[in-house]
Design a protein around this motif. Sequence first.
Motif, mmCIF file in Angstrom:
data_model
loop_
_atom_site.group_PDB
_atom_site.id
_atom_site.type_symbol
_atom_site.label_atom_id
_atom_site.label_comp_id
_atom_site.label_asym_id
_atom_site.label_seq_id
_atom_site.Cartn_x
_atom_site.Cartn_y
_atom_site.Cartn_z
ATOM 1 N N TYR A 508 0.832 -1.209 0.000
ATOM 2 C CA TYR A 508 0.000 0.000 0.000
ATOM 3 C C TYR A 508 0.861 1.250 0.000
ATOM 4 N N ASP A 509 1.987 1.176 0.663
ATOM 5 C CA ASP A 509 2.773 2.363 0.955
ATOM 6 C C ASP A 509 4.258 2.023 0.847
ATOM 7 N N VAL A 510 5.034 3.001 0.418
ATOM 8 C CA VAL A 510 6.488 2.894 0.476
ATOM 9 C C VAL A 510 7.008 4.176 1.120
ATOM 10 N N MET A 511 7.943 4.030 2.061
ATOM 11 C CA MET A 511 8.504 5.189 2.735
ATOM 12 C C MET A 511 10.026 5.129 2.662
ATOM 13 N N TYR A 512 10.627 6.244 2.282
ATOM 14 C CA TYR A 512 12.086 6.351 2.210
ATOM 15 C C TYR A 512 12.621 6.759 3.568
ATOM 16 N N ASP A 513 13.612 6.021 4.051
ATOM 17 C CA ASP A 513 14.233 6.264 5.353
ATOM 18 C C ASP A 513 15.666 6.729 5.105
ATOM 19 N N PRO A 514 15.928 8.055 5.150
ATOM 20 C CA PRO A 514 17.256 8.548 4.781
ATOM 21 C C PRO A 514 18.358 8.112 5.729
ATOM 22 N N ALA A 515 18.064 7.976 7.020
ATOM 23 C CA ALA A 515 19.103 7.588 7.969
ATOM 24 C C ALA A 515 19.603 6.179 7.685
ATOM 25 N N ARG A 516 18.692 5.289 7.302
ATOM 26 C CA ARG A 516 19.069 3.898 7.036
ATOM 27 C C ARG A 516 19.367 3.641 5.564
ATOM 28 N N LYS A 517 19.083 4.620 4.706
ATOM 29 C CA LYS A 517 19.183 4.402 3.264
ATOM 30 C C LYS A 517 18.384 3.159 2.878
ATOM 31 N N ALA A 518 17.127 3.193 3.294
ATOM 32 C CA ALA A 518 16.286 2.019 3.112
ATOM 33 C C ALA A 518 14.875 2.449 2.741
ATOM 34 N N LEU A 519 14.132 1.517 2.175
ATOM 35 C CA LEU A 519 12.711 1.680 1.919
ATOM 36 C C LEU A 519 11.950 0.768 2.865
ATOM 37 N N TRP A 520 10.860 1.292 3.431
ATOM 38 C CA TRP A 520 9.937 0.491 4.221
ATOM 39 C C TRP A 520 8.643 0.340 3.438
ATOM 40 N N MET A 521 8.114 -0.872 3.387
ATOM 41 C CA MET A 521 6.902 -1.149 2.638
ATOM 42 C C MET A 521 5.824 -1.679 3.569
ATOM 43 N N GLY A 522 4.749 -0.899 3.707
ATOM 44 C CA GLY A 522 3.597 -1.338 4.479
ATOM 45 C C GLY A 522 2.614 -2.040 3.564
ATOM 46 N N THR A 523 2.343 -3.300 3.857
ATOM 47 C CA THR A 523 1.457 -4.088 3.008
ATOM 48 C C THR A 523 0.062 -4.144 3.615
ATOM 49 N N VAL A 524 -0.910 -4.461 2.783
ATOM 50 C CA VAL A 524 -2.284 -4.611 3.262
ATOM 51 C C VAL A 524 -2.802 -6.035 3.085
ATOM 52 N N ASN A 525 -1.920 -6.958 2.667
ATOM 53 C CA ASN A 525 -2.370 -8.342 2.491
ATOM 54 C C ASN A 525 -1.401 -9.345 3.098
ATOM 55 N N ASN A 526 -0.476 -8.841 3.887
ATOM 56 C CA ASN A 526 0.537 -9.684 4.505
ATOM 57 C C ASN A 526 0.697 -9.223 5.944
ATOM 58 N N ASP A 527 1.126 -10.108 6.831
ATOM 59 C CA ASP A 527 1.251 -9.768 8.247
ATOM 60 C C ASP A 527 2.652 -9.303 8.629
ATOM 61 N N SER A 528 3.424 -8.868 7.644
ATOM 62 C CA SER A 528 4.791 -8.432 7.918
ATOM 63 C C SER A 528 5.057 -7.069 7.290
ATOM 64 N N LEU A 529 6.040 -6.396 7.872
ATOM 65 C CA LEU A 529 6.589 -5.160 7.320
ATOM 66 C C LEU A 529 7.864 -5.526 6.576
ATOM 67 N N PHE A 530 8.019 -5.021 5.345
ATOM 68 C CA PHE A 530 9.206 -5.331 4.551
ATOM 69 C C PHE A 530 10.146 -4.132 4.502
ATOM 70 N N ARG A 531 11.424 -4.437 4.521
ATOM 71 C CA ARG A 531 12.473 -3.413 4.412
ATOM 72 C C ARG A 531 13.382 -3.767 3.237
ATOM 73 N N TYR A 532 13.784 -2.751 2.485
ATOM 74 C CA TYR A 532 14.693 -2.954 1.358
ATOM 75 C C TYR A 532 15.854 -1.999 1.521
ATOM 76 N N ASP A 533 17.056 -2.533 1.707
ATOM 77 C CA ASP A 533 18.249 -1.704 1.874
ATOM 78 C C ASP A 533 18.808 -1.362 0.503
ATOM 79 N N LEU A 534 18.899 -0.068 0.242
ATOM 80 C CA LEU A 534 19.270 0.382 -1.095
ATOM 81 C C LEU A 534 20.724 0.095 -1.424
ATOM 82 N N ASP A 535 21.601 0.052 -0.425
ATOM 83 C CA ASP A 535 23.015 -0.224 -0.705
ATOM 84 C C ASP A 535 23.245 -1.699 -0.998
ATOM 85 N N THR A 536 22.680 -2.570 -0.179
ATOM 86 C CA THR A 536 22.898 -4.006 -0.374
ATOM 87 C C THR A 536 21.897 -4.622 -1.336
#
Length: 588
Positions: A508-536
Amino acid sequence: MLRRITHRTTHRALWALLLALSCVSPTRAVGLYGTVRDTADQPLRGVMVTVTSASAAAPVTKVFSDGSGAFRVPDLGAGVRVNSLYVKASRLGYRQTQPAAAAVTDLRPPVSGDAAKVDFVLEPVSDVAEQVSASAWLARLPDSPQRQQVAVLCTQCHQMPSPRVKRFAATLADQPLTQRVDAWRAIIKMMRTVGIYGALQAEHAAPLSMEELAKPEQSMFSQLDEDLLAPYLAEHFPSQFDTYPVAEAARLQAPLGVTGRTVIREYPWPEGSFVRETAVVDGQVWVCDIARNRIGRLDPTSGAYLWQDVPLLGAPAPHTLVPDGVGNIWMTLLGSAGQMAARFTPANNQWRIYDGFPVGHMAHDLSPGPGYRMAFDPQGYGWATVISHNQVVGFHQDSGQVLGPFDLPLPEGENPIHVSVYGGALSPDGNYWYAQYFGEVGRFNTKTRRVDHRIELPRGSGPHRMVLDEKGLLYVSLIGAGQILVYDTAALREVERITLPDTASAPYDVMYDPARKALWMGTVNNDSLFRYDLDTRRFSEYPLAIAHLNMRIIAVDANSGDLWIANSPIPYNEPAMRRVFMVHPGDI
């Protein structure tokens, strides 16, 4: 005589001992610690330990075991004692075998300082049908534009399949195909009337009659949706939900991102409210309550909300919250009485309502710039998407002058309500980007006030909400495709598509986290929060285990690194659903 004195002395000594034991009993402790091991006595990492207490400010606290199997629950707050706590341990693919009781007071655990020790034993299981998210069942359907459309249309209100949908699908198991098609058509017709737009109309806008809501042209469920999806669901939707192999579920997971320092705290919002979004301003957590026309500041130490009513008659329905970096909260108003935006200043509790917008129109998203901070174009105008009419509209932050609304491109065969222009963002060059559910991502030039760049996407992709980084890269959640579109707003070119491990999770949502250089993804059909590290360029997963999880905007506290999210499924009347929750990832 001597024997009688000895008996009395022994009796008194026994009572003294019991009294002493009660004084140092687990009821004095306010925290928990312990270990989690499997039936072969090996430590288990990443096991969620859930502690509940109605006495705590956060009635639910969750922590995770580290690599040695150890966990520790932090202080639960003044006045909370172990005899009010219930505790359990869980991880996908395992079942708790010890302890048998959940009430800590029944376990009589040993106490060390201000914490009690509870140890868990979990055994592996091969069938996880009772543990998997709704997305696991949806992932079994053939990946196609139709499956993506199911994710776009259905998961906006609830997970798909929800328990109710499972029961419905099970009743069709022995029916012939034609009757299954008719049954799914009936469901789609019902959702056409009482779905998202119908719910918003009924509560917050000038209500339409049931006859009007039932028309395909007035709904997010068009006639084409019905004609495409009813046969697809009738042919492919599962009818049994009793077995799910753990190996199949594992293919939809990312490596766990949780550590022994990860903490999740859940705070309920009041009955009769509908909290939709969160925002963090100067370290304070704010929420909006659509149903009761107010915003509120959450005090995490007490769990209480300090509410501020929107100073408007009728049903303004505050929706999207965007901080501006200088202490204000900006919001859209879904009500259709001509007020589409508002600004609230927490420092002095002052409101400014922006009006003069077309009556009968409903705003959705504002114009956040890099870092998800409210931004204005070079002429001082903020912008908003008009979800009800496939338009964008501008308003001057000082004078309040309204620009537009301006029509956006309408794909052939679509209507403004169904195409649903949703997310918006203002790029560093001062242009406004928008996303349409059943359309495109495009750029509205705020100087020429025309759409001058369009990104066409396959039907069902579901472009949704978006965020910008400091370089002007635009990240757009594709709720149907289970991807994140990365687009360079300066070079006007696609950089890449990031595919989630679970493509049926509906980001549903993607949020950029500048301190972590990461994206957080809030889903509406899964029971987990996903994180994507842009460097790795790697995903990690944070299990949440919240009933009927339907995550909205992820607000990142720049100081603590904590994430604040609202769980907002529709309907929203079950206590386990009504949650604002904090995720402390434990990496900062």
